[in-house]
Design a protein around this motif. Structure first.
Motif: not given
Length: 293
Positions: A154-179
């Protein structure tokens, strides 16, 4: 114009939250009769009924519910003004920078390194917090600036300076098939019967519906993922805190997240201005740095 005093607002908030004059008086450390008189005087001055009282108890009216929200905000603003004033008058005080524990670690480190390397180093105290707490810390005057994330914070009432735009990752258990996948889609991770998506609180503190466990801290999430009880889609840079039991798989179609340096729009602090200039320089110099996979 009706002028309200902070004392009577504190009195009203206590009664409105307790919905019991006796408990509210005990909480405030005063006798019940003067508390009741103070609330009646407030109602008379405002010309509206704030509370309905009968033998069954005390309930807020619609006007009372509005005043409760406004009074909380007003009291927070007064407390924040006092904190900022004291901090501004304290010699050699450090600038307090709030950040979610474990999030944007590399960006935060580069910013602190740049601050330290300045010819006149700015003393910075890092205040680590949990998800969604930075805005409260800024508005309450407990922090001068914060590392936050658009569009999730929530950035309401705040000013901001952009630092980095990036993608996202799914954090999974190492032994799960999707991993074992090189990448995943949101559709693939949004409906995994044996591994539900963990649920963070919304900005209003409520949780979205779903079968996944409710989490409030990074440590809760880390252990739930390691135990095979949940997964979560997070900014790629948040991998700094992942355990050996976790695997992070890119989710290219997830919303891109922008890490920002945020500060109150009303700030007149020269220290905050200096930090913002440094952040802008760090952001510009890192513009060609590859994103984490």
């Amino acid at each position: 114009m009706v002028e309200l005093e902070t004392r009577e607002l504190r009195y009203f908030v206590a009664v409105a939250e307790e919905l019991h004059f006796g408990r509210a008086a005990e909480r405030l450390g005063i006798a019940q009769p003067p508390l009741s008189r103070a609330v009646r005087r407030l109602e008379h001055r405002l010309g509206v009924r704030l509370l309905e009282r009968d033998r069954r108890g005390t309930v807020l009216t619609e006007a009372g519910a509005v005043l409760l929200d406004e009074a909380r905000s007003a009291l927070d603003a007064v407390a924040a003004a006092a904190r900022r004033t004291r901090r501004a008058g304290t010699a050699e005080r450090p600038l307090v920078l709030a950040a979610k524990a474990g999030a944007s670690h590399e960006v935060l480190q580069r910013l602190l390194d740049a601050v330290e390397g300045h010819p006149v180093p700015l003393p910075v105290e890092v205040l680590l917090c949990e998800v969604g707490e930075q805005a409260h810390l800024l508005h309450q005057g407990r922090a001068d600036a914060a590392i936050m994330h658009r569009p999730v914070d929530d950035l309401t009432g705040l000013d901001a300076e952009d630092l980095l735009t990036e993608g996202q990752v799914a954090l999974l258990p190492a032994d799960h098939p999707l991993a074992a996948h090189e990448q995943l889609t949101l559709a693939q991770v949004s409906n995994v019967p044996d591994l539900p998506m963990a649920r963070w609180p919304r900005l209003d503190g409520t949780y979205p519906a779903g079968p996944g466990p409710e989490v409030r801290t990074q440590s809760q999430l880390a252990q739930l993922v390691a135990l095979g009880k949940a997964l979560l889609v997070i900014p790629a840079s948040a991998r700094a805190w992942q355990w050996p039991d976790h695997v992070a798989v890119p989710v290219p179609d997830a919303t891109r997240i922008t890490t920002v340096l945020a500060w109150p729009a009303t700030s007149r602090s020269s220290a905050v201005a200096s930090l913002v200039r440094t952040a802008a320089h760090v952001s510009a110099s890192d513009a060609t740095t590859p994103m984490l996979p």
